[in-house]
Design a protein around this motif. Structure first.
Motif, PDB file in Angstrom:
ATOM      1  N   LYS A 152      70.461  59.009  14.178  1.00  0.00           N
ATOM      2  CA  LYS A 152      69.071  59.048  14.647  1.00  0.00           C
ATOM      3  C   LYS A 152      69.045  58.928  16.171  1.00  0.00           C
ATOM      4  N   ALA A 153      68.136  59.648  16.805  1.00  0.00           N
ATOM      5  CA  ALA A 153      68.054  59.624  18.274  1.00  0.00           C
ATOM      6  C   ALA A 153      67.711  58.244  18.814  1.00  0.00           C
ATOM      7  N   CYS A 154      67.047  57.419  17.997  1.00  0.00           N
ATOM      8  CA  CYS A 154      66.606  56.097  18.452  1.00  0.00           C
ATOM      9  C   CYS A 154      67.723  55.057  18.428  1.00  0.00           C
ATOM     10  N   CYS A 155      68.868  55.387  17.872  1.00  0.00           N
ATOM     11  CA  CYS A 155      69.935  54.412  17.664  1.00  0.00           C
ATOM     12  C   CYS A 155      70.380  53.769  18.977  1.00  0.00           C
ATOM     13  N   GLU A 188      75.269  61.506  16.134  1.00  0.00           N
ATOM     14  CA  GLU A 188      76.039  60.271  15.977  1.00  0.00           C
ATOM     15  C   GLU A 188      77.090  60.138  17.079  1.00  0.00           C
ATOM     16  N   VAL A 189      77.769  61.220  17.398  1.00  0.00           N
ATOM     17  CA  VAL A 189      78.771  61.199  18.471  1.00  0.00           C
ATOM     18  C   VAL A 189      78.108  60.904  19.814  1.00  0.00           C
ATOM     19  N   ILE A 190      76.944  61.506  20.054  1.00  0.00           N
ATOM     20  CA  ILE A 190      76.224  61.272  21.315  1.00  0.00           C
ATOM     21  C   ILE A 190      75.839  59.798  21.442  1.00  0.00           C
ATOM     22  N   ASN A 191      75.329  59.215  20.356  1.00  0.00           N
ATOM     23  CA  ASN A 191      74.974  57.794  20.391  1.00  0.00           C
ATOM     24  C   ASN A 191      76.194  56.922  20.655  1.00  0.00           C
ATOM     25  N   ALA A 192      77.320  57.278  20.051  1.00  0.00           N
ATOM     26  CA  ALA A 192      78.557  56.522  20.284  1.00  0.00           C
ATOM     27  C   ALA A 192      78.967  56.602  21.747  1.00  0.00           C
ATOM     28  N   LEU A 193      78.894  57.785  22.333  1.00  0.00           N
ATOM     29  CA  LEU A 193      79.273  57.957  23.743  1.00  0.00           C
ATOM     30  C   LEU A 193      78.329  57.181  24.659  1.00  0.00           C
ATOM     31  N   GLN A 233      66.587  47.118  -0.120  1.00  0.00           N
ATOM     32  CA  GLN A 233      65.523  47.887  -0.775  1.00  0.00           C
ATOM     33  C   GLN A 233      65.211  49.177  -0.011  1.00  0.00           C
ATOM     34  N   ASP A 234      65.119  49.048   1.323  1.00  0.00           N
ATOM     35  CA  ASP A 234      64.702  50.184   2.143  1.00  0.00           C
ATOM     36  C   ASP A 234      65.804  51.220   2.307  1.00  0.00           C
ATOM     37  N   GLY A 235      67.055  50.768   2.314  1.00  0.00           N
ATOM     38  CA  GLY A 235      68.157  51.703   2.493  1.00  0.00           C
ATOM     39  C   GLY A 235      68.031  52.479   3.787  1.00  0.00           C
ATOM     40  N   LEU A 236      68.039  53.808   3.681  1.00  0.00           N
ATOM     41  CA  LEU A 236      67.950  54.670   4.856  1.00  0.00           C
ATOM     42  C   LEU A 236      66.508  55.049   5.191  1.00  0.00           C
ATOM     43  N   LYS A 237      65.550  54.549   4.385  1.00  0.00           N
ATOM     44  CA  LYS A 237      64.144  54.934   4.605  1.00  0.00           C
ATOM     45  C   LYS A 237      63.530  54.244   5.813  1.00  0.00           C
ATOM     46  N   ASP A 238      63.968  53.014   6.102  1.00  0.00           N
ATOM     47  CA  ASP A 238      63.377  52.271   7.223  1.00  0.00           C
ATOM     48  C   ASP A 238      64.458  51.370   7.828  1.00  0.00           C
ATOM     49  N   ARG A 239      64.486  51.319   9.144  1.00  0.00           N
ATOM     50  CA  ARG A 239      65.541  50.585   9.837  1.00  0.00           C
ATOM     51  C   ARG A 239      65.093  49.197  10.311  1.00  0.00           C
ATOM     52  N   SER A 240      63.826  48.841  10.086  1.00  0.00           N
ATOM     53  CA  SER A 240      63.272  47.613  10.659  1.00  0.00           C
ATOM     54  C   SER A 240      64.019  46.366  10.218  1.00  0.00           C
ATOM     55  N   TYR A 273      74.587  48.943  11.200  1.00  0.00           N
ATOM     56  CA  TYR A 273      73.400  49.689  11.642  1.00  0.00           C
ATOM     57  C   TYR A 273      73.802  51.081  12.109  1.00  0.00           C
ATOM     58  N   PHE A 274      74.885  51.147  12.877  1.00  0.00           N
ATOM     59  CA  PHE A 274      75.326  52.443  13.379  1.00  0.00           C
ATOM     60  C   PHE A 274      75.771  53.351  12.234  1.00  0.00           C
ATOM     61  N   GLU A 275      76.428  52.779  11.240  1.00  0.00           N
ATOM     62  CA  GLU A 275      76.866  53.586  10.092  1.00  0.00           C
ATOM     63  C   GLU A 275      75.669  54.221   9.392  1.00  0.00           C
TER      64      GLU A 275
END
Length: 932
Positions: A339-342, A380-385, A296-303, A332-334
């Protein structure tokens, strides 16, 4: 009002105006003029005392203060002025007594009753505050005063000075009081919170449930976060995990509440089952709920998706699921990888992604490492690294691999720097984290190789990043640490000041430059930069003592009972801050290199250090703020960049407090009785268990293994030296110290000379003609200094010869400044025996000769160290040193940064090293001259 009173009031008005504008001198002049016409006016005396306090003329204000207190004032203006005077003097007990006396004379004055109550609150006298509030409730029938008495009983129970056996009784007393209230507590959210917290403390869950289950209680908890937090705690203590989960599930599914605490409540309820079949069923049900919400939330909320990962992880730990939640982490990563919080969201789960799953996870992340063309793609690349780096195994952390990663991070940073070209200068650059990753890898390479070239490369990268992103404070935090490690304190201080820290940040972040600050101090040369930083950092503690009490008073007036304990805890954490007292210790160590050691310095510092030693300290320093992107299996960035690899926690502070208290105590003429009579302010409130502790003199003579483990090898040797020195000279100090009557007589004489008034409250017993009590016993026989004292400076010479051949400037400074400190401790310990009359009277001629020889030997070593430091400093003051600094940088990274930029940084580092080495070297010579 009579005509004369009105005239006097008009004449006094300019004094108030002068005090309000900070014109204290003008206020004193006006008070003096009016006191000639009205010599007995108490208000004028109180206002003059206030002006004197604000002018730092403490001794003069004391006389007026005592006169006003003797008159037992009741006038509101006098009481208000004296309240500020007594707070400035730290005499809270006298302020309490003053208001008590005034309230006794006017028991029907409600305003005066409130002021008296608040005087007790400011002094943390909870027992008497409780009694006053109870009396006010009986007199004025205002229900607010009943709740004041309730919370004061609770605060008294929680006070460190309250014996443990007394605490349950006080909680029960508070409960009985709240039951006498004519109205239910739920008429106010804060009264309801106070009632609930009391029931939780007493374990009266049935009564708490009645309140919580009522319609009003449910309404309050739904709209008040503090009350809802208490409700959670009470339910948890009752074991009502399933009920909490059902409530949270309803909020999540029907009211679309996305509070992470609600998701955790559902998860906790899910795993509360012991039976494996029921647990599997419960997990499947929860997974279905969260999967539907995530869709339901899709990309709007990650909780919901993050909650699914948590469920899968716990299921794996309980043996229900065969593998960690790697597929969910990938999903989740996809969705949220840009997002900086990932990184922080997934970081806890990387720890458990072991074996083949870890390699699969790493392969997935590596597939995301493309050259990004947009800012979200770069994130996204920064989070992966970051996640790849965090999951590295010990075998993957080698010097060669770390340097490859440095080049990977740096190359990507410079390739994508154009993405932030059009951002305002107030914004952070999107690639800043790549530089921080590179800095982490370079620090790791330094730890593996001990080559400072990697630190120089990190500095070049971070400094360059700051030219593009001037508000990247995380880069400054790392730079401060690196510059200090390299022995370049000036640029470290520049970056610290650029952080522009304010208010309570002085407590949480001043450790960046003030921990072991005496290593970089040039106070001996008259450069008080670091000493000034110490004083500026302590302003927050002065503000705390003056202002937080007012916040507490306002909270009482507004009946914000949930805030009062928080304000008190905040005040206490600042008042007993570990950083506050560590800064005090460093300031003292620097002060003694700048000022002559005399009785005033010794006595004042001794009293303050004794107060510090008996405190229960709180460590408020912030280390989590460092950008730690090191692998899970490595030490954190904070630990890797600690100066000398040692943390300056409470054990370190305790060790130095023991050294200085013992030495200052022996050098001082103050014993406990004299100190008690001459002390101006109140003593700190002792903890309840302090009565069972050993005496101070016993406690400062022994060092625990924990204390010694936090010291460097040089500091450990200083402890051994200081302990032996004190043990050797202790008997001679005890014999030669003048009796208390002589000390008090001298204090009384000095006070009368300064103020023209005798010292009140002190009776000086008669002494004999020569100013001393006769000693019946023979003086202790003079013996030679123990070897640990006599040979200490020879050992320093040997260690300095070893360390001067290394590349480490900071190690050189460490040995030199501790050698200087050892000399100052010797000077402080022998101050009493400088007087020829003391030596002759006590037959200490041989001791004086011995001390003279020790000082001469110490001076010879210090002069050699001084010469070598100046010589070493000169080696950094030339083009060759700057070229060597440039050449040490990583050539692959240098290709992206201009040669002039790197050269300017090399000059900055070399100049700072030159100035600190030359300054400390020349300062040692001045210290010798100052203390000879």
């Amino acid at each position: 009002m009579s005509a004369s009173s009105a005239a006097l009031e008009r004449q006094i008005r300019p004094i108030y105006d002068a005090l309000d504008t900070g014109s204290n001198k003008s206020a004193i002049v006006t008070c003096n003029k009016l006191l000639k016409k009205y010599p007995t006016n108490i208000l004028l005396k109180a206002l003059k005392a206030l002006a004197l306090i604000r002018s730092q003329k403490v001794e003069e204000s004391l006389v007026l203060c005592d006169e006003v207190l003797e008159s037992k004032p009741t006038h509101d203006g006098v009481l208000t002025a004296m309240m500020h005077v007594l707070r400035g003097l730290g005499r809270h007990n006298d302020m309490v007594t003053m208001f008590d006396e005034a309230f006794k004379k006017s028991p029907s004055n409600e305003e005066l009753g409130c002021q008296t109550f608040f005087a007790h609150v400011r002094a943390s006298h909870w027992k008497s505050a409780h009694l006053i509030a109870t009396r006010m409730y009986k007199t004025f029938q205002d229900e607010k005063y009943l709740y004041w008495s309730v919370i004061c009983a609770i605060l008294q129970a929680n006070d460190i000075s309250t014996p443990p056996a007394m605490r349950p009784i006080l909680f029960q007393l508070a409960h009985r009081l709240i039951q006498t209230s004519p109205n239910p507590s739920y008429i106010s959210a804060d009264r309801f919170h106070l009632h609930l917290s009391l029931l939780r403390q007493l374990g009266l869950y049935d009564e708490a449930n009645k309140l919580l289950d009522s319609d009003v209680g449910k309404s309050i908890c739904a709209t008040n976060l503090s009350c809802d937090e208490l409700r959670r705690e009470i339910w948890q203590l009752q074991g009502k995990v399933k009920e909490e989960g059902q409530r949270a599930e309803l909020l999540i599914t029907e009211k679309r509440d996305r509070n992470w605490l609600e998701f955790l409540a559902v998860i906790n309820a899910t795993f509360n089952e012991e039976d494996s079949d029921l647990l599997k069923e419960s997990v499947q049900k929860t997974q279905k709920i969260f999967t539907d919400i995530a869709a339901q939330d899709g990309l709007k909320d990650r909780s919901a998706l993050l909650a699914l990962i948590e469920v899968e992880q716990r299921a794996h730990e309980r043996g229900i699921s065969q593998s960690p939640p790697v597929s969910l982490m990938e999903e989740y990563f996809e969705k949220f990888g840009n997002k900086a919080c990932c990184f922080e969201d997934l970081k806890p789960y990387v720890k458990s992604a072991l074996g083949n799953d870890l390699s699969h996870w790493t392969s997935f992340l590596e597939s995301k490492l493309t050259v990004p063309e947009t800012i979200p793609a770069l994130q996204e690349v920064i989070n992966a690294l970051k996640l790849i780096r965090y999951g590295l195994t010990a075998s993957e952390i080698t010097l060669e691999s770390e340097l490859k990663r440095v080049n990977q991070y740096a190359k990507l940073y410079f390739e994508t720097i154009s993405l932030g070209a059009n951002l305002p200068s107030t914004e952070l650059q999107p690639g800043d984290d790549l530089v921080l990753l590179a800095a982490n890898a370079l620090i790791s390479a330094w730890k593996l190789s001990q080559s400072t070239s990697h630190l120089l490369t990190a500095i070049n990268l971070l400094e360059f990043a700051l030219t593009k992103s001037k508000h990247c404070f995380l880069a400054r935090l790392v730079l401060i640490r690196l510059y200090r490690i390299l022995g370049a304190p000036l640029p470290a201080l520049e970056h610290y000041r650029a952080l522009n820290i304010k208010q309570v940040q002085n407590d949480t972040l001043s450790h960046l430059v003030l921990s072991r600050a005496s290593t970089f101090s040039l106070a001996s040369m008259g450069d008080l930069t670091l000493s000034t930083e110490c004083l500026e950092a302590t302003q927050i503690y002065l503000s705390n003592s003056q202002e937080t009490g007012d916040f507490i008073v306002r909270a009482f007036n507004a009946e914000k009972y949930s805030q009062i304990p928080e304000f008190i805890a905040f005040e206490d954490r600042l008042d007993t801050s570990l950083q506050r007292d560590s800064v005090k210790m460093e300031h003292l160590r620097m002060r003694l290199t700048h000022e002559p050691v005399n009785s005033d310095v010794i006595d004042m510092e001794l009293i303050e250090l004794k107060f510090i030693f008996d405190r229960v300290h709180h460590d408020n320093r912030d280390f989590a703020i460092f950008p730690n992107y090191q692998p899970n299996v490595s030490d954190s960035l904070n630990h890797q960049t600690l100066l000398f690899g040692k943390e300056e926690g409470f054990p370190w502070l305790s060790a130095f407090l023991k050294i200085y208290i013992r030495i200052l105590q022996q050098a001082s003429d103050l014993d406990d009785t004299v100190e008690e009579k001459l002390l101006i302010g109140d003593r700190p409130k002792p903890a309840a268990e302090s009565v069972t502790r050993a005496s101070l003199s016993e406690r400062i003579q022994n060092f625990t293994p924990e204390e010694l483990s936090t010291l460097t090898s040089e500091e450990t040797k200083l402890v051994e030296y200081a302990t032996s020195l004190s043990g050797w000279l202790g008997p001679y100090h005890d014999y030669a110290r003048p009796p208390p009557s002589v000390v008090l007589a001298e204090a009384a004489k000095q006070t009368e000379l300064k103020t023209g008034h005798p010292l009140k409250g002190i009776e000086v017993p008669p002494i004999n003609g020569n100013g001393q009590h006769k000693k019946d016993e023979e003086p202790p026989a003079v013996v030679d200094a123990p070897e640990s004292v006599a040979k200490h400076f020879d050992g320093i010479r040997e260690r300095f010869e070893t360390v001067k051949t290394s590349d480490s400037v900071v190690d050189l400074l460490h040995v030199a400044t501790l050698a200087q400190e050892a000399f100052i401790l010797l000077v402080t310990e022998s101050t009493r025996f400088k007087s020829s009359s003391v030596v002759k009277m006590n037959k200490f001629g041989a001791l004086a000769t011995n001390l003279k020889d020790l000082k001469a030997a110490a001076q010879a070593v210090l002069k050699d160290i001084s010469t070598e430091l100046i010589k070493r400093g000169e080696s950094f003051n030339n083009a060759e040193a700057r070229k060597a600094c440039v050449d040490a940088s990583n050539t692959d990274i240098s290709a992206y940064i201009s040669h002039d930029f790197i050269l300017n940084l090399a000059k900055k580092i070399s100049d700072s090293r030159y100035k600190i080495l030359e300054g400390v070297g020349k300062g040692i010579v001045r210290v010798i001259a100052l203390h000879t």
